[in-house]
Design a protein around this motif. Sequence first.
Motif, PDB file in Angstrom:
ATOM      1  N   THR A  39       0.834  -1.219   0.000  1.00 48.34           N
ATOM      2  CA  THR A  39       0.000   0.000   0.000  1.00 48.34           C
ATOM      3  C   THR A  39       0.860   1.257   0.000  1.00 48.34           C
ATOM      4  OG1 THR A  39      -0.118  -0.009   2.426  1.00 48.34           O
ATOM      5  CG2 THR A  39      -1.880  -1.152   1.221  1.00 48.34           C
ATOM      6  N   GLU A  40       2.100   1.142  -0.415  1.00 49.68           N
ATOM      7  CA  GLU A  40       3.001   2.290  -0.398  1.00 49.68           C
ATOM      8  C   GLU A  40       2.834   3.127  -1.660  1.00 49.68           C
ATOM      9  OE1 GLU A  40       7.820   3.244  -0.210  1.00 49.68           O
ATOM     10  OE2 GLU A  40       7.077   1.190  -0.375  1.00 49.68           O
ATOM     11  N   VAL A  41       2.542   4.416  -1.473  1.00 51.02           N
ATOM     12  CA  VAL A  41       2.509   5.381  -2.566  1.00 51.02           C
ATOM     13  C   VAL A  41       3.605   6.419  -2.305  1.00 51.02           C
ATOM     14  CG1 VAL A  41       0.093   5.057  -3.181  1.00 51.02           C
ATOM     15  CG2 VAL A  41       0.685   6.647  -1.362  1.00 51.02           C
ATOM     16  N   LEU A  42       3.756   7.368  -3.208  1.00 50.48           N
ATOM     17  CA  LEU A  42       4.878   8.296  -3.101  1.00 50.48           C
ATOM     18  C   LEU A  42       4.849   9.106  -1.809  1.00 50.48           C
ATOM     19  CD1 LEU A  42       5.221   9.594  -6.771  1.00 50.48           C
ATOM     20  CD2 LEU A  42       6.758   8.072  -5.529  1.00 50.48           C
ATOM     21  N   SER A  43       3.655   9.534  -1.400  1.00 55.76           N
ATOM     22  CA  SER A  43       3.572  10.337  -0.180  1.00 55.76           C
ATOM     23  C   SER A  43       3.998   9.533   1.046  1.00 55.76           C
ATOM     24  CB  SER A  43       2.150  10.870   0.000  1.00 55.76           C
ATOM     25  OG  SER A  43       1.207   9.812   0.051  1.00 55.76           O
ATOM     26  N   THR A  44       3.607   8.267   1.104  1.00 60.04           N
ATOM     27  CA  THR A  44       4.028   7.441   2.235  1.00 60.04           C
ATOM     28  C   THR A  44       5.474   6.976   2.070  1.00 60.04           C
ATOM     29  OG1 THR A  44       3.026   5.518   1.129  1.00 60.04           O
ATOM     30  CG2 THR A  44       1.717   6.651   2.805  1.00 60.04           C
ATOM     31  N   SER A  45       5.986   6.958   0.829  1.00 56.75           N
ATOM     32  CA  SER A  45       7.401   6.631   0.638  1.00 56.75           C
ATOM     33  C   SER A  45       8.289   7.680   1.301  1.00 56.75           C
ATOM     34  CB  SER A  45       7.736   6.543  -0.861  1.00 56.75           C
ATOM     35  OG  SER A  45       7.136   5.419  -1.448  1.00 56.75           O
ATOM     36  N   VAL A  46       7.899   8.944   1.181  1.00 54.53           N
ATOM     37  CA  VAL A  46       8.661  10.005   1.839  1.00 54.53           C
ATOM     38  C   VAL A  46       8.688   9.760   3.346  1.00 54.53           C
ATOM     39  CG1 VAL A  46       8.764  12.485   2.287  1.00 54.53           C
ATOM     40  CG2 VAL A  46       8.109  11.655   0.020  1.00 54.53           C
ATOM     41  N   TYR A  47       7.538   9.407   3.897  1.00 52.62           N
ATOM     42  CA  TYR A  47       7.441   9.140   5.338  1.00 52.62           C
ATOM     43  C   TYR A  47       8.300   7.945   5.737  1.00 52.62           C
ATOM     44  CZ  TYR A  47       5.339   7.224   9.596  1.00 52.62           C
ATOM     45  OH  TYR A  47       5.145   6.685  10.841  1.00 52.62           O
ATOM     46  N   LEU A  48       8.259   6.876   4.952  1.00 49.54           N
ATOM     47  CA  LEU A  48       9.025   5.674   5.292  1.00 49.54           C
ATOM     48  C   LEU A  48      10.521   5.919   5.169  1.00 49.54           C
ATOM     49  CD1 LEU A  48       6.821   2.961   3.530  1.00 49.54           C
ATOM     50  CD2 LEU A  48       7.051   3.366   5.981  1.00 49.54           C
ATOM     51  N   GLU A  49      10.933   6.649   4.150  1.00 49.20           N
ATOM     52  CA  GLU A  49      12.362   6.935   3.997  1.00 49.20           C
ATOM     53  C   GLU A  49      12.861   7.822   5.130  1.00 49.20           C
ATOM     54  OE1 GLU A  49      14.281   5.498   1.945  1.00 49.20           O
ATOM     55  OE2 GLU A  49      12.782   4.505   0.725  1.00 49.20           O
ATOM     56  N   LEU A  50      12.054   8.778   5.540  1.00 45.68           N
ATOM     57  CA  LEU A  50      12.448   9.628   6.662  1.00 45.68           C
ATOM     58  C   LEU A  50      12.510   8.839   7.970  1.00 45.68           C
ATOM     59  CD1 LEU A  50      10.497  12.962   6.014  1.00 45.68           C
ATOM     60  CD2 LEU A  50      12.973  12.628   5.956  1.00 45.68           C
ATOM     61  N   SER A  51      11.623   7.875   8.119  1.00 41.17           N
ATOM     62  CA  SER A  51      11.573   7.112   9.368  1.00 41.17           C
ATOM     63  C   SER A  51      12.804   6.254   9.579  1.00 41.17           C
ATOM     64  CB  SER A  51      10.314   6.235   9.397  1.00 41.17           C
ATOM     65  OG  SER A  51      10.375   5.243   8.381  1.00 41.17           O
ATOM     66  N   VAL A  52      13.498   5.924   8.489  1.00 38.20           N
ATOM     67  CA  VAL A  52      14.728   5.128   8.618  1.00 38.20           C
ATOM     68  C   VAL A  52      15.965   5.997   8.414  1.00 38.20           C
ATOM     69  CG1 VAL A  52      13.607   2.990   7.940  1.00 38.20           C
ATOM     70  CG2 VAL A  52      14.613   4.448   6.179  1.00 38.20           C
ATOM     71  N   GLY A  53      15.790   7.296   8.371  1.00 38.18           N
ATOM     72  CA  GLY A  53      16.924   8.213   8.299  1.00 38.18           C
ATOM     73  C   GLY A  53      17.523   8.408   6.930  1.00 38.18           C
ATOM     74  N   ARG A  54      16.811   8.043   5.881  1.00 38.17           N
ATOM     75  CA  ARG A  54      17.341   8.209   4.521  1.00 38.17           C
ATOM     76  C   ARG A  54      16.800   9.507   3.928  1.00 38.17           C
ATOM     77  NH1 ARG A  54      16.541   3.149   0.916  1.00 38.17           N
ATOM     78  NH2 ARG A  54      17.896   4.454  -0.361  1.00 38.17           N
ATOM     79  N   LEU A  55      17.413  10.605   4.312  1.00 31.37           N
ATOM     80  CA  LEU A  55      16.957  11.919   3.896  1.00 31.37           C
ATOM     81  C   LEU A  55      17.106  12.125   2.388  1.00 31.37           C
ATOM     82  CD1 LEU A  55      15.920  14.736   4.653  1.00 31.37           C
ATOM     83  CD2 LEU A  55      18.299  15.418   5.068  1.00 31.37           C
ATOM     84  N   GLU A  56      18.212  11.629   1.817  1.00 30.22           N
ATOM     85  CA  GLU A  56      18.436  11.833   0.387  1.00 30.22           C
ATOM     86  C   GLU A  56      17.349  11.158  -0.446  1.00 30.22           C
ATOM     87  OE1 GLU A  56      20.593  10.573   2.464  1.00 30.22           O
ATOM     88  OE2 GLU A  56      22.145  12.132   2.675  1.00 30.22           O
TER      89      GLU A  56
END
Length: 300
Positions: free
Chosen positions: A254-271
């Motif tokens: 169920t991952e879309v682009l908006s939640t991808s930003v959230y998931l990447e931030l949650s694991v510290g992958r800012l880039e």
Amino acid sequence: MCDTVSMDLVRRMSADATRHLPESHRRQRRRFQATSDWPFLLAGSLIGGGYILLVLALLVADVASTSLADLTEALTQPEILWSVRLTLVSCTLAAVLSLWVAVPLGYLLERFAFRGRGLIDAVLDIPVVLPPLVLGLSLLILFHLPIAGTTLEQLVQRSLGLRVTYTPVAVVLAQFVVAAAFAVHSMRLTFARIDPRPELIGLTLGGRRSQVFWRIAFPQAWRGMVAAFSIAWARSLGEFGPILVFAGATRMKTEVLSTSVYLELSVGRLEAAVAVSLVMVVAAVVVLGVVRLVGGRVAG
């Protein structure tokens, strides 16, 4: 020639009106006319220009904080590619469903005066002003609220053979609930700009309302429909809160682009988060260009 005559007439009327004013009023009027407009224009330019600079600064900050290598690396990850595909499909489905609702509802609200129209307008504003998390929670409660010994989730699963909550179906539904409200407002504005007189003539000639709609109003509204579809698509792209609560943010499901930003931030992958954000910015700019180009002349 007509413009010159009109301007001369306005000047003569203004002079006649001024001639009958008291002397104190005439002096005050001359002082107002002598005052320069530059302070007002400067203040407005500074206030508006400051906000424009802020928006541009946000975009520049996004671009400056990533690189082409980061963007390429993020967009080649299987999870992000899945997210891109699901985003394209879900946003398109939500926009199509929104247009399916917006065209008839916008036409009825604009062309007919009936009791309760104000209430319908207020209901249509609820998805716009309701906090996103509350909207997602409301959807979740709706599908799991016990009614007559069952729930809406169980009823849909028995009758259609599919689950809704925490599936891609929930993503589309969460996007649709919000996007449809924007599409309805856009279509209502479209029909407001279309001259209703040809439709009235068609009715007086014996045509039915359905015939008048399909043969006269609908063909003229195509620009507005493109604009409404684009707005609904862009609004679906930016949805996050309702999707997170109602559909979840499960990788490769169920991952879309908006939640991808959230998931990447949650694991510290800012880039990676910034790279995905830039993809969303580009998509939003493209949609905005379509709205400006095609939907700018709604009644055209």
